[in-house]
Design a protein around this motif. Structure first.
Motif, PDB file in Angstrom:
ATOM      1  N   MET A 180       0.792  -1.228   0.000  1.00 54.87           N
ATOM      2  CA  MET A 180       0.000   0.000   0.000  1.00 54.87           C
ATOM      3  C   MET A 180       0.829   1.285   0.000  1.00 54.87           C
ATOM      4  O   MET A 180       0.398   2.316   0.506  1.00 54.87           O
ATOM      5  CB  MET A 180      -1.057  -0.040   1.115  1.00 54.87           C
ATOM      6  CG  MET A 180      -2.059  -1.150   0.849  1.00 54.87           C
ATOM      7  SD  MET A 180      -3.283  -1.438   2.149  1.00 54.87           S
ATOM      8  CE  MET A 180      -4.214   0.069   2.124  1.00 54.87           C
ATOM      9  N   ARG A 197      -2.140   3.085  -3.222  1.00 54.83           N
ATOM     10  CA  ARG A 197      -3.411   2.432  -2.893  1.00 54.83           C
ATOM     11  C   ARG A 197      -4.528   3.300  -3.449  1.00 54.83           C
ATOM     12  O   ARG A 197      -4.300   4.397  -3.943  1.00 54.83           O
ATOM     13  CB  ARG A 197      -3.560   2.145  -1.386  1.00 54.83           C
ATOM     14  CG  ARG A 197      -2.919   3.068  -0.437  1.00 54.83           C
ATOM     15  CD  ARG A 197      -3.490   4.445  -0.395  1.00 54.83           C
ATOM     16  NE  ARG A 197      -4.927   4.430  -0.199  1.00 54.83           N
ATOM     17  CZ  ARG A 197      -5.753   5.408  -0.528  1.00 54.83           C
ATOM     18  NH1 ARG A 197      -5.269   6.523  -1.098  1.00 54.83           N
ATOM     19  NH2 ARG A 197      -7.045   5.338  -0.332  1.00 54.83           N
ATOM     20  N   GLY A 198      -5.755   2.798  -3.349  1.00 56.01           N
ATOM     21  CA  GLY A 198      -6.880   3.476  -3.995  1.00 56.01           C
ATOM     22  C   GLY A 198      -7.071   2.834  -5.365  1.00 56.01           C
ATOM     23  O   GLY A 198      -6.098   2.651  -6.111  1.00 56.01           O
ATOM     24  N   PRO A 256      -8.288   3.515  -8.511  1.00 50.43           N
ATOM     25  CA  PRO A 256      -7.745   3.989  -9.792  1.00 50.43           C
ATOM     26  C   PRO A 256      -6.215   4.016  -9.801  1.00 50.43           C
ATOM     27  O   PRO A 256      -5.586   3.656 -10.810  1.00 50.43           O
ATOM     28  CB  PRO A 256      -8.315   5.406  -9.921  1.00 50.43           C
ATOM     29  CG  PRO A 256      -9.488   5.443  -9.000  1.00 50.43           C
ATOM     30  CD  PRO A 256      -9.146   4.532  -7.876  1.00 50.43           C
ATOM     31  N   CYS A 289     -12.490   6.832   4.364  1.00 49.87           N
ATOM     32  CA  CYS A 289     -11.254   6.387   3.707  1.00 49.87           C
ATOM     33  C   CYS A 289     -10.673   7.527   2.884  1.00 49.87           C
ATOM     34  O   CYS A 289     -10.868   8.713   3.207  1.00 49.87           O
ATOM     35  CB  CYS A 289     -11.490   5.149   2.867  1.00 49.87           C
ATOM     36  SG  CYS A 289      -9.952   4.358   2.292  1.00 49.87           S
ATOM     37  N   ASN A 290      -9.965   7.207   1.817  1.00 52.80           N
ATOM     38  CA  ASN A 290      -9.424   8.258   0.944  1.00 52.80           C
ATOM     39  C   ASN A 290      -9.687   7.903  -0.503  1.00 52.80           C
ATOM     40  O   ASN A 290      -9.191   6.908  -1.018  1.00 52.80           O
ATOM     41  CB  ASN A 290      -7.912   8.437   1.142  1.00 52.80           C
ATOM     42  CG  ASN A 290      -7.340   9.422   0.122  1.00 52.80           C
ATOM     43  OD1 ASN A 290      -6.865   9.037  -0.931  1.00 52.80           O
ATOM     44  ND2 ASN A 290      -7.429  10.696   0.421  1.00 52.80           N
ATOM     45  N   ALA A 291     -10.521   8.732  -1.129  1.00 57.70           N
ATOM     46  CA  ALA A 291     -10.800   8.583  -2.562  1.00 57.70           C
ATOM     47  C   ALA A 291     -10.484   9.917  -3.222  1.00 57.70           C
ATOM     48  O   ALA A 291     -11.298  10.493  -3.938  1.00 57.70           O
ATOM     49  CB  ALA A 291     -12.254   8.169  -2.779  1.00 57.70           C
ATOM     50  N   ALA A 313      -5.469   8.777  -4.302  1.00 54.51           N
ATOM     51  CA  ALA A 313      -5.984   7.457  -4.704  1.00 54.51           C
ATOM     52  C   ALA A 313      -6.161   7.346  -6.215  1.00 54.51           C
ATOM     53  O   ALA A 313      -6.611   6.315  -6.707  1.00 54.51           O
ATOM     54  CB  ALA A 313      -7.338   7.224  -4.031  1.00 54.51           C
ATOM     55  N   THR A 369     -11.840  10.724  -6.883  1.00 55.31           N
ATOM     56  CA  THR A 369     -13.248  10.535  -7.258  1.00 55.31           C
ATOM     57  C   THR A 369     -14.144  11.240  -6.240  1.00 55.31           C
ATOM     58  O   THR A 369     -14.626  12.330  -6.495  1.00 55.31           O
ATOM     59  CB  THR A 369     -13.578   9.038  -7.383  1.00 55.31           C
ATOM     60  OG1 THR A 369     -13.339   8.385  -6.132  1.00 55.31           O
ATOM     61  CG2 THR A 369     -12.747   8.375  -8.482  1.00 55.31           C
ATOM     62  N   CYS A 417     -15.149   3.815  -4.286  1.00 55.72           N
ATOM     63  CA  CYS A 417     -15.481   2.389  -4.315  1.00 55.72           C
ATOM     64  C   CYS A 417     -14.346   1.602  -4.953  1.00 55.72           C
ATOM     65  O   CYS A 417     -13.517   2.155  -5.676  1.00 55.72           O
ATOM     66  CB  CYS A 417     -16.774   2.148  -5.076  1.00 55.72           C
ATOM     67  SG  CYS A 417     -16.786   2.880  -6.705  1.00 55.72           S
ATOM     68  N   ASN A 422     -16.353  -1.043  -0.752  1.00 55.93           N
ATOM     69  CA  ASN A 422     -15.441   0.081  -0.474  1.00 55.93           C
ATOM     70  C   ASN A 422     -14.793  -0.208   0.876  1.00 55.93           C
ATOM     71  O   ASN A 422     -15.081  -1.233   1.528  1.00 55.93           O
ATOM     72  CB  ASN A 422     -16.195   1.422  -0.478  1.00 55.93           C
ATOM     73  CG  ASN A 422     -15.242   2.604  -0.419  1.00 55.93           C
ATOM     74  OD1 ASN A 422     -14.277   2.666  -1.190  1.00 55.93           O
ATOM     75  ND2 ASN A 422     -15.476   3.548   0.479  1.00 55.93           N
ATOM     76  N   LYS A 423     -13.942   0.691   1.302  1.00 56.90           N
ATOM     77  CA  LYS A 423     -13.192   0.500   2.547  1.00 56.90           C
ATOM     78  C   LYS A 423     -14.095   0.080   3.700  1.00 56.90           C
ATOM     79  O   LYS A 423     -15.209   0.589   3.857  1.00 56.90           O
ATOM     80  CB  LYS A 423     -12.477   1.822   2.870  1.00 56.90           C
ATOM     81  CG  LYS A 423     -11.652   1.850   4.136  1.00 56.90           C
ATOM     82  CD  LYS A 423     -10.640   0.730   4.217  1.00 56.90           C
ATOM     83  CE  LYS A 423      -9.746   0.632   3.004  1.00 56.90           C
ATOM     84  NZ  LYS A 423      -9.026  -0.667   2.917  1.00 56.90           N
ATOM     85  N   PHE A 428     -12.310  -4.478   3.233  1.00 52.87           N
ATOM     86  CA  PHE A 428     -13.447  -3.825   2.562  1.00 52.87           C
ATOM     87  C   PHE A 428     -14.751  -4.426   3.066  1.00 52.87           C
ATOM     88  O   PHE A 428     -14.757  -5.531   3.613  1.00 52.87           O
ATOM     89  CB  PHE A 428     -13.349  -4.035   1.039  1.00 52.87           C
ATOM     90  CG  PHE A 428     -12.069  -3.481   0.462  1.00 52.87           C
ATOM     91  CD1 PHE A 428     -11.960  -2.142   0.134  1.00 52.87           C
ATOM     92  CD2 PHE A 428     -10.952  -4.297   0.293  1.00 52.87           C
ATOM     93  CE1 PHE A 428     -10.770  -1.609  -0.357  1.00 52.87           C
ATOM     94  CE2 PHE A 428      -9.756  -3.781  -0.190  1.00 52.87           C
ATOM     95  CZ  PHE A 428      -9.671  -2.438  -0.526  1.00 52.87           C
TER      96      PHE A 428
HETATM   97  O1  MRU Z   1      -7.213  -0.064   0.979  1.00 53.81           O
HETATM   98  P1  MRU Z   1      -7.230   1.172   0.157  1.00 53.81           P
HETATM   99  O2  MRU Z   1      -6.639   2.360   0.830  1.00 53.81           O
HETATM  100  O3  MRU Z   1      -6.675   0.938  -1.235  1.00 53.81           O
HETATM  101  O4  MRU Z   1      -8.795   1.480  -0.033  1.00 53.81           O
HETATM  102  C1  MRU Z   1      -9.165   2.585  -0.793  1.00 53.81           C
HETATM  103  C2  MRU Z   1     -10.640   2.754  -0.855  1.00 53.81           C
HETATM  104  O5  MRU Z   1     -11.407   2.005  -0.304  1.00 53.81           O
HETATM  105  C3  MRU Z   1     -11.130   3.865  -1.742  1.00 53.81           C
HETATM  106  O6  MRU Z   1     -12.327   4.399  -1.245  1.00 53.81           O
HETATM  107  C4  MRU Z   1     -11.386   3.315  -3.151  1.00 53.81           C
HETATM  108  O7  MRU Z   1     -10.298   2.586  -3.610  1.00 53.81           O
HETATM  109  C5  MRU Z   1     -11.692   4.396  -4.119  1.00 53.81           C
HETATM  110  S1  MRU Z   1     -10.304   5.429  -4.480  1.00 53.81           S
HETATM  111  C6  MRU Z   1     -10.809   6.555  -5.635  1.00 53.81           C
END
Ligand code: MRU
Length: 350
Positions: free
Chosen positions: A44, A47-48, A50, A161-163, A167, A173, A240, A251-252, A318
């Motif tokens: 990680m 991460r995220g 996309p 979380c972080n989108a 990410a 997003t 997501c 999602n997270k 998730f």
């Molecule tokens: O475990 P992570 O930090 O990769 O999880 C990220 C998420 O759950 C984000 O909400 C998701 O990947 C969307 S990122 C645009």
């Protein structure tokens, strides 16, 4: 956007922001081999959904460029090597479908180039990875604008979380809504859940929103009900990792609880979803593979144990929010409302 970047392609090297160190330190990691990319996704550093898709696409370019042509004489061996690397990269994390999507897109093109030379294939792979990266940047802006159309000036949004830009390739997003609001001169405030166990909300979301001058309030995960009951939240917007054909959304971990609370307080829940995260081959949430991570993520905070080392843990990374708790799925192609099955099919055909 300021100097900090999430990922940059520099001639056979993918440079990644080390997200395991944010906010304490801004450091970058150079990935020059397929193993480097696999490890960066797995641990990680990146991460995220996309961002791992784009990283894996560049990982395939690195695979082609580091292929040792001298020890493999014919093209079929080169192809087999690429197929092996593709499967390997796809196994780095199971839930975010962008990873599989990006690698499959690169490989589908490669498989079509049966009569091309290895050099031509390599050039095409790099072109495609750069295109995936660019498309994600554009998608971020459009999703942000579509989300903004659902809000009014002065609204406050809770996110989990972080989108955000960390990410994805540009604005992110879910968090793109705050950046597009800034561009349009609107004031949209944020509440960020800390997001245990890995604290992406605290470490990453509050960091990036504050860096960009967004009014952000950090709360612990168990405070969401209180802030909602106090009328502080106008909408929940989350990212997501995989949306199933019926709208069920992975999602997270913790997103499901937030959605249930929002339903109770009659607050809309919007899922920010690039179409690369929609998996029409997954009929519903029960078919989405959920990653389980190590015990230390639960047992430790910032490297220190907060529980006896030997205690049993459970750490699904998730959860799946059932479609009935989702108000709309906001894509770059438009906003999808229930019934999700029919309407997701329509948007995916666009
Ligand atoms: O475990 P992570 O930090 O990769 O999880 C990220 C998420 O759950 C984000 O909400 C998701 O990947 C969307 S990122 C645009």
């Amino acid at each position: 956007m300021n100097e900090i970047f999430t990922l940059k392609w520099r001639k056979n090297t993918l440079v990644l922001l080390d997200q395991t160190k944010i906010p304490r330190e801004v450091a970058y990691v150079e990935c020059k081999t397929v193993q480097d990319i696999y490890d960066a996704i797995q641990t990680m550093i990146v991460r995220g959904a996309p961002a791992i898709g784009v990283s894996a696409a560049y990982g395939m370019v690195i695979a082609a460029n580091t292929y040792d042509g001298k020890s493999f004489s014919d093209k079929e061996k080169f192809m087999d090597y690429l197929r092996e690397c593709a499967e390997y990269l796809k196994s780095s994390r199971p839930t975010a479908v962008n990873l599989m999507w990006a690698v499959d897109r690169i490989m589908d093109k490669v498989e079509e180039m049966q009569i091309a030379s290895i050099e031509e294939i390599k050039a095409e792979m790099e072109k495609d990875a750069i295109a995936i990266h660019k498309e994600d940047e554009n998608t971020n802006r459009t999703i942000g604008l579509n989300l903004l159309s659902l809000l009014k000036d002065g609204d406050t949004v809770l996110t989990h979380c972080n989108a955000g830009s960390l990410a994805a390739s540009a604005y992110g997003t879910a968090l793109a809504v705050f950046y597009m609001a800034q561009e349009k001169g609107m004031n949209i405030k944020a509440y960020a859940d800390e997001t245990r166990p890995r604290l992406q909300g605290a470490n990453l979301t509050s960091f990036e929103l504050a860096e960009h001058g967004v009014d952000v309030t950090l709360i612990c995960d168990n405070m969401a009900a209180v802030v909602m009951s106090q009328g502080k939240i106008d909408a929940v917007i989350v990212g997501c990792d995989r949306v199933a054909a019926n709208g069920d959304t992975a999602n997270k971990i913790g997103t499901y609880s937030v959605s249930l609370l929002a339903d109770h307080f009659q607050i809309p829940v919007y899922i920010a979803a690039p179409t690369t995260t929609i998996d029409m081959d997954c009929p519903d949430g029960s078919a989405i593979p959920i990653e389980e991570r190590g015990a230390d993520e639960v047992l430790c905070v910032n490297g220190g144990y907060i529980a006896p080392k030997e205690v049993k843990t459970y750490n699904p990374a998730f959860d799946v929010t059932p479609a009935e708790y989702i108000t709309a799925i906001v894509t770059e192609k438009g906003i999808v409302y229930p019934p999700f099955k029919e309407n997701l099919e329509k948007i995916m055909r666009k």
